[in-house]
Design an enzyme around this catalytic site. Sequence first.
Site, PDB file in Angstrom:
ATOM      1  N   GLU A  85       0.840  -1.215   0.000  1.00 33.36           N
ATOM      2  CA  GLU A  85       0.000   0.000   0.000  1.00 33.36           C
ATOM      3  C   GLU A  85       0.869   1.257   0.000  1.00 33.36           C
ATOM      4  OE1 GLU A  85      -3.381  -0.170   2.664  1.00 33.36           O
ATOM      5  OE2 GLU A  85      -3.486   2.020   2.702  1.00 33.36           O
ATOM      6  N   ASP A 296       4.128 -14.991  11.299  1.00 35.50           N
ATOM      7  CA  ASP A 296       2.860 -15.451  10.744  1.00 35.50           C
ATOM      8  C   ASP A 296       1.804 -14.352  10.900  1.00 35.50           C
ATOM      9  OD1 ASP A 296       0.431 -16.672  10.274  1.00 35.50           O
ATOM     10  OD2 ASP A 296       0.932 -18.526  11.309  1.00 35.50           O
ATOM     11  N   HIS A 393      -2.685  10.066   0.513  1.00 36.64           N
ATOM     12  CA  HIS A 393      -2.905   8.814  -0.205  1.00 36.64           C
ATOM     13  C   HIS A 393      -2.692   9.005  -1.711  1.00 36.64           C
ATOM     14  CE1 HIS A 393      -4.571   5.682   2.327  1.00 36.64           C
ATOM     15  NE2 HIS A 393      -4.839   5.003   1.226  1.00 36.64           N
TER      16      HIS A 393
END
Length: 438
Positions: A85, A296, A393
């Site tokens: 992202e 994990d 963003h």
Amino acid sequence: MNKEVTGFSKLSKEEKINWIADRYFSNPKESISILKQYWNSDESLQMLHDDFIENTISNFYLPFGIAPNFLINGNYYSVPMAIEESSVVAAASKSAKFWAARGGFKTTILGTEKIGQVHFLYHGKSEKLEKFFSETKPKFFSNTESLTKNMQKRGGGILDIKLKNKTAELENYYQLHATFETKDSMGANFINSCLEQFAKTLKEEALLYNNFTEDEKDITVIMSILSNFVPNCVVRAEVSCKVEDLAEKHIQNPREFAEKFIQAVKIAEIEPYRAVTHNKGIMNGIDAVVLATGNDFRAVEAGIHAYASRKGTYSSLSHAKIENDIFSFWMEIPLALGTVGGLTSLHPLVKIALEILQKPSAQELMQIVAATGLAQNFAALRSLTTTGIQDGHMKMHINNILNQFQANITERNKVKMHFENHTITHAAVVEYIEKLRN
Ligand code: MEV
């Protein structure tokens, strides 16, 4: 063409690719060449990656970035992050720098206990099972000695084993509920091996137990597995400063900012729709470090979201307040991590990531991960309550659009300059590139 296959795993890598290509690719030559482009030229490195999973046909890259300037308990860290992202690493870095100038992150380990369970069915009187369990309990420890020897040398091992009666919720259902300390390893293999031995001991000892009837002796073990819900393996991360010290370029009125920020956190505390997105922002930071350090992330995600709902409703993981003119922002999260074993000693980039973090213990890694999550949450809430999220963003997203259009250097510079003072939307950037090209 038939899309069902038997023995796929037995095919060579080349045969697997051809099988896929024949059935799924509209342009097989080009798609096969893309798959192969991602193979590593170093054959032994490629073999290492091939062997991580079954049926590997290529490698799937994610960017590996660094968020520097994380001041955690007085030490500086440059945090490695694996994430796709656009804005995440930038946001973490910005937030880290902001808080480094205000005392940094304070983190504390609140617990390191892991959990595993043997789920079984017993048909008989529960008092008799309880008596059997208390008489047999030492055997569960002694029969696992060969498994626990090394872990005990490192200061870990089995902490306790309890019998839990769950028959009020499910007929004949009981558990051996065991707690573990696994030091620097995540401990999944250790815990599961111990649990499988407990299950064996349980069945064998029940058969030999004279006070049981034949029915009672016949214990059915359903499964033995660790739990990814680790509410006692928890780390706390906090930042705080005087309200007035929050001032910076985008925070002209620090009190108003702090109050709005706290309100945003309170909304996430009571409103699950917002809480999920709020926590997703935290996970942007957490997952990226967890992934880069070979841990994990699915286990971490499952455990954290369960923790976020532990009071019955899904809620914010982080909290904020102003007290005596001090703004503080904190969270407590469960994190079962390892810095030895598993991928940590196998994946070359994981080793590099751990070296960048100065070879942390599992507890240190818990603190770094928590600080990154909190930093990410701070960055998101700061943008949301001030400029809005799209500003940062979309600035980062411009690169994705430019890549999509395979823009050259001149086009890139022109686009970036133009959107310094124009609102960035996907459509506006596309339109501008097209105009440039015409
Ligand atoms: C986007 O990946 C994450 C945010 O939506 C988090 C949030 O809303 O707090 C920006």
